[in-house]
Design an enzyme around this catalytic site. Structure first.
Site, mmCIF file in Angstrom:
data_model
loop_
_atom_site.group_PDB
_atom_site.id
_atom_site.type_symbol
_atom_site.label_atom_id
_atom_site.label_comp_id
_atom_site.label_asym_id
_atom_site.label_seq_id
_atom_site.Cartn_x
_atom_site.Cartn_y
_atom_site.Cartn_z
ATOM 1 N N CYS A 34 60.813 59.061 68.987
ATOM 2 C CA CYS A 34 62.006 58.685 68.235
ATOM 3 C C CYS A 34 61.679 58.570 66.756
ATOM 4 C CB CYS A 34 62.547 57.335 68.706
ATOM 5 S SG CYS A 34 62.879 57.209 70.467
ATOM 6 N N ASP A 461 61.088 66.551 24.150
ATOM 7 C CA ASP A 461 62.464 66.947 24.424
ATOM 8 C C ASP A 461 63.424 66.067 23.629
ATOM 9 O OD1 ASP A 461 64.280 68.470 26.610
ATOM 10 O OD2 ASP A 461 65.055 66.456 26.277
#
Length: 502
Positions: A34, A461
């Site tokens: 599971c 940037d």
């Protein structure tokens, strides 16, 4: 990979969804495995074993739980971001490389012998490359059985199995029932026409869907992608053909509607969509690290679950990075749109002479090539070979930048730079920097969005610097670079937040 029993058992006992995909719970008394969040009663300690992969659990003779569907859990964030050989191998297996090229092809891409690669995967994942690919084929088969009208023999070959017998045996072993029983219990396929599949892509909450859609909408290229009514659509260029996907974020999952010219492309299409939206990330770990900085804590609290938008095509992202050098996002989009108008829709790159299958109907090779861009009107980004051969007028940019794109296209087409998800990040960056016209910003942007590096900072940037200033952080590149050491190993996610702050 070593799994701490106590920590894993506590996650199972509390049904903690954050650990879905990190490991799998095997219950020896029932013979099933599971996901940690399975709603069933917590098994007794003496009946529990933990596995690093579904393939390892299957190798131990366990079948998948039909209640929690562990095969549909989010992928492990560890293999999603790790840059080592095992992480690269897992990304390539998810992209279907073993199905297309076999284990020798996977080993050749990674630069290791098959024997050594098998040893590394067994140590980390508890299963070798064939078993890992087999587990993925079983999941693909289940998806096709439950969501299409394909005949079961057609499902077998579309999912990558070599024979119907192998398909039947694998499905029975993994799910505990024959394929016909899965088909009998399925939900009806969603309407949408030939070649259409609708499925759910799981993720670990939280997911800030609006931030993802805003980012993609701002950069969407007409004819290739669009964002409308809360859904992102784009064309895809895939190993066996073309396709189109519509991705709609929902509560606990992203609804994906795929239209494919060849069903063998289902697994790579899903893998690329998950990568595009960064669905295998661990947002709790990312946000915890960034929120430890008092300057970022308020924005993390206001917008939890910000993801790193990646790409479905590494070459496409590299071209976008070059075009975007020192220009606005709007200007870059205009230039890229012009380039697309000078290219032709790319036909299937690996078509075979026999018929391919589309929702139960045979489609001849000529019919496939006669189809319009994509399947429903949107197209994928052109390949490197086509871009390398475009005339000067297709580029609409300075000559130096045009020649940089051509140089990139030639090296990618020639296999000298690998921008696929399983590529070596450091080697790719080194080769990018060796090309004229590519500097640290461009190479970093490609590493962040094409190669999925979670720890890239772009201190030069302009938008990053503006966002930093807006949050009261240093905006000088050197000072910001030093300050950002506290954000490791998630600096790429900090970049996305700084862009939003700008």
């Amino acid at each position: 990979m070593e799994l701490d029993f106590e920590r894993c058992y506590r996650a199972v006992d509390s049904r903690d969804q954050r650990f879905d995909g990190w490991f799998y719970t095997g219950v020896t008394s029932t013979g099933i495995y599971c996901r940690p969040s399975c709603p069933a009663m917590t098994p007794k300690r003496q009946n529990v074993r933990f596995f690093p992969s579904a393939a390892a659990a299957q190798g131990a003779g366990l079948r998948a739980c039909r209640r929690c569907r562990p095969d549909a859990a989010p992928g492990s964030p560890q293999w999603d971001v790790r840059a080592d050989v095992v992480g690269r191998a897992m990304r390539l297996i998810a992209d279907g490389v073993v199905d297309r090229e076999g284990v020798p092809g996977l080993a050749a891409r990674l630069g290791y012998t098959e024997r050594h690669l098998h040893r590394m995967l067994r140590t980390e994942m508890g299963a070798g490359p064939l078993a890992l690919a087999r587990a993925q084929r079983a999941q693909t088969a289940r998806t096709l059985i439950e969501t299409t009208d394909l005949g079961l023999a057609e499902v077998a070959f579309a999912a990558g199995f070599g024979s119907v017998r192998q398909f039947n045996d694998t499905v029975r072993e993994v799910y505990g029932v024959p394929p016909s029983e899965l088909r009998a219990a399925r939900r009806r396929p969603a309407p949408g026409g030939a070649g259409t599949i609708t499925l759910r892509l799981a993720y670990r909450p939280p997911l800030h869907a609006r931030a993802l859609l805003d980012f993609l909408a701002l950069r969407a290229l007409p004819g290739m992608e669009e964002v409308r009514d809360g859904t992102y659509r784009r064309g895809l260029r895939l190993p066996h053909g073309t396709g189109e996907v519509a991705l709609t974020p929902a509560d606990g999952h992203v609804s994906a509607t795929l239209r494919l010219t060849d069903m063998r492309d289902l697994a790579p299409a899903v893998a690329r969509c998950r990568r595009l939206l960064d669905l295998d990330a661990d947002p709790a770990a990312v946000d915890q690290t960034l929120a430890a900085d008092p300057a970022l804590a308020p924005v993390v609290a206001a917008e939890p679950g910000i993801r790193l938008p990646r790409s479905v095509d590494g070459f496409e992202m590299a071209v976008r990075a070059i075009v975007g050098q020192q220009v606005s996002v709007t200007s870059a989009r205009t230039t890229l749109t012009r380039l697309l108008t000078h290219t032709q829709p790319t036909p299937a790159t690996d078509c075979v002479d026999h018929e391919v299958v589309v929702s139960g109907h045979g489609v001849s090779r000529q019919q496939l090539h006669d189809q319009p861009a994509g399947v429903g009107g949107l197209r994928g980004f052109p390949g490197a070979g086509e871009v390398a051969g475009l005339a000067d007028g297709a580029f609409g940019m300075p000559a130096g930048r045009r020649e940089t794109i051509r140089a990139l296209a030639r090296t990618v087409a020639g296999g000298e730079i690998d921008l696929d998800p399983g590529g070596d990040r450091e080697e790719a960056v080194r080769r990018l920097l060796a090309l004229p016209g590519i500097g640290p910003w461009t190479a970093g942007y490609v590493a962040m969005r094409a190669l999925g590096d979670p720890d890239v900072l772009l201190p030069t940037d302009l938008a990053v610097r503006r966002g930093a200033a807006a949050l009261g952080l240093p905006s000088d590149p050197k000072t910001l670079d030093a300050y950002a050491e506290r954000w490791r190993p998630w600096r790429s996610y900090a970049v996305i937040r700084l862009w939003r702050a700008a």
